[in-house]
Design a protein around this motif. Structure first.
Motif, short mmCIF file in Angstrom:
data_model
loop_
_atom_site.label_atom_id
_atom_site.label_comp_id
_atom_site.label_asym_id
_atom_site.label_seq_id
_atom_site.Cartn_x
_atom_site.Cartn_y
_atom_site.Cartn_z
N GLN A 83 -60.82 73.31 45.60
CA GLN A 83 -60.64 73.22 44.15
C GLN A 83 -59.28 73.78 43.75
N ILE A 84 -58.61 73.09 42.84
CA ILE A 84 -57.34 73.57 42.31
C ILE A 84 -57.66 74.36 41.04
N SER A 85 -57.40 75.65 41.06
CA SER A 85 -57.69 76.47 39.89
C SER A 85 -56.46 76.68 39.02
N ALA A 86 -55.28 76.50 39.58
CA ALA A 86 -54.04 76.59 38.77
C ALA A 86 -52.97 75.74 39.45
N PHE A 87 -52.21 75.05 38.62
CA PHE A 87 -51.09 74.25 39.13
C PHE A 87 -50.04 74.24 38.03
N ASP A 88 -49.10 75.15 38.14
CA ASP A 88 -48.10 75.30 37.10
C ASP A 88 -46.72 75.37 37.76
N ILE A 89 -46.09 74.22 37.88
CA ILE A 89 -44.79 74.11 38.52
C ILE A 89 -43.78 73.60 37.48
N ALA A 90 -42.66 74.27 37.37
CA ALA A 90 -41.62 73.87 36.40
C ALA A 90 -41.16 72.44 36.66
N ASP A 91 -40.93 71.70 35.60
CA ASP A 91 -40.41 70.33 35.66
C ASP A 91 -41.31 69.38 36.47
N PHE A 92 -42.62 69.62 36.44
CA PHE A 92 -43.55 68.76 37.16
C PHE A 92 -44.72 68.46 36.24
N ASP A 93 -45.05 67.19 36.08
CA ASP A 93 -46.18 66.80 35.25
C ASP A 93 -47.46 67.03 36.02
N ASN A 94 -48.16 68.06 35.64
CA ASN A 94 -49.39 68.42 36.36
C ASN A 94 -50.64 68.06 35.58
N SER A 95 -50.52 67.19 34.57
CA SER A 95 -51.65 66.91 33.68
C SER A 95 -52.87 66.34 34.40
N GLU A 96 -52.68 65.61 35.49
CA GLU A 96 -53.83 65.01 36.17
C GLU A 96 -54.08 65.59 37.56
N ILE A 97 -53.24 66.49 38.00
CA ILE A 97 -53.35 67.02 39.37
C ILE A 97 -54.69 67.71 39.59
N ILE A 98 -55.07 68.61 38.71
CA ILE A 98 -56.29 69.38 38.92
C ILE A 98 -57.51 68.49 38.99
N SER A 99 -57.67 67.59 38.04
CA SER A 99 -58.87 66.73 38.04
C SER A 99 -58.84 65.71 39.19
N GLU A 100 -57.67 65.23 39.56
CA GLU A 100 -57.57 64.21 40.59
C GLU A 100 -57.80 64.74 42.00
N TYR A 101 -57.37 65.96 42.27
CA TYR A 101 -57.41 66.47 43.64
C TYR A 101 -58.45 67.57 43.88
N THR A 102 -59.24 67.95 42.89
CA THR A 102 -60.30 68.92 43.08
C THR A 102 -61.54 68.22 43.59
N ILE A 103 -62.14 68.76 44.64
CA ILE A 103 -63.38 68.20 45.19
C ILE A 103 -64.51 69.17 44.84
N ASN A 104 -65.42 68.72 43.99
CA ASN A 104 -66.55 69.57 43.60
C ASN A 104 -67.78 69.21 44.41
N ASP A 105 -67.68 69.39 45.69
CA ASP A 105 -68.76 69.03 46.61
C ASP A 105 -68.87 70.15 47.62
N VAL A 106 -70.03 70.78 47.70
CA VAL A 106 -70.19 71.92 48.61
C VAL A 106 -70.11 71.52 50.08
N SER A 107 -70.26 70.24 50.38
CA SER A 107 -70.16 69.81 51.77
C SER A 107 -68.73 69.43 52.15
N ALA A 108 -67.76 69.78 51.30
CA ALA A 108 -66.36 69.42 51.55
C ALA A 108 -65.85 69.96 52.88
N ALA A 109 -66.45 71.04 53.36
CA ALA A 109 -66.00 71.63 54.62
C ALA A 109 -66.17 70.69 55.80
N THR A 110 -67.06 69.74 55.70
CA THR A 110 -67.32 68.86 56.84
C THR A 110 -66.43 67.62 56.82
#
Length: 169
Positions: A83-110
């Motif tokens: 899960q991405i809990s913070a993504f704050d990089i100067a001069d980078f559009d991060n508006s969709e990064i967190i929702s697009e790349y976060t996996i909310n699945d407890v079996s993600a380890a496999t």
């Protein structure tokens, strides 16, 4: 367990040049250490503080990776840094990064294991190159061995021309 995070650190940040480790068996009467705190210095000059334990009870609490730089920060969390809990990089559009790349699945380890195993027939039968070869895997084993040596000798271990003196693995 922790070896996978060492893999990630060296894959993202490059080669580690020095390690210092303290640790021990803190909770369970076993022959292996269940807790370690490490400092890694990368050849790039970056410094990492890393801790690992199997003492979280009754289940894993979290895994996390935070990267701080002069341009901002990124924090990953969740059970397997899925899960991405913070993504704050100067001069980078991060508006969709967190929702697009976060996996909310407890079996993600496999996921990584399943992907690796699905490629094995092609690697073995058709001689395709593996995603991670033996030389790449040995980098993490070397780092882990140097970490143990640092812990046992209570000293910084340089990986530049490292030859294991004491191996517990």
């Amino acid at each position: 367990q922790a070896i996978h995070y060492i893999d990630i650190l060296q894959w993202v940040f490059g080669d580690i040049s020095q390690v210092f480790c303290v640790g021990g068996t803190q909770l369970v009467d076993i022959e292996a250490e269940d807790t370690a705190a490490l400092l890694y210095k990368f050849k790039s000059g970056a410094i990492c503080s890393f801790s690992a334990t199997t003492c979280a009870r009754p289940k894993n609490i979290t895994a996390s990776l935070s990267v701080l730089s002069d341009r901002g920060h990124i924090s990953l969390g969740g059970n397997t840094i899925n899960q991405i809990s913070a993504f704050d990089i100067a001069d980078f559009d991060n508006s969709e990064i967190i929702s697009e790349y976060t996996i909310n699945d407890v079996s993600a380890a496999t996921y990584g294991h399943e992907a690796f195993y699905s490629l094995l027939p092609d690697i073995i039968l058709n001689k395709k190159p593996p995603l991670v070869d033996g030389a790449e895997a040995l980098k993490s084993v070397r780092i882990l061995t140097a970490s143990y040596e640092s812990m046992f000798n209570n000293e910084v271990v340089s990986l530049n021309d490292y030859t294991p003196k004491r191996v517990k693995l």
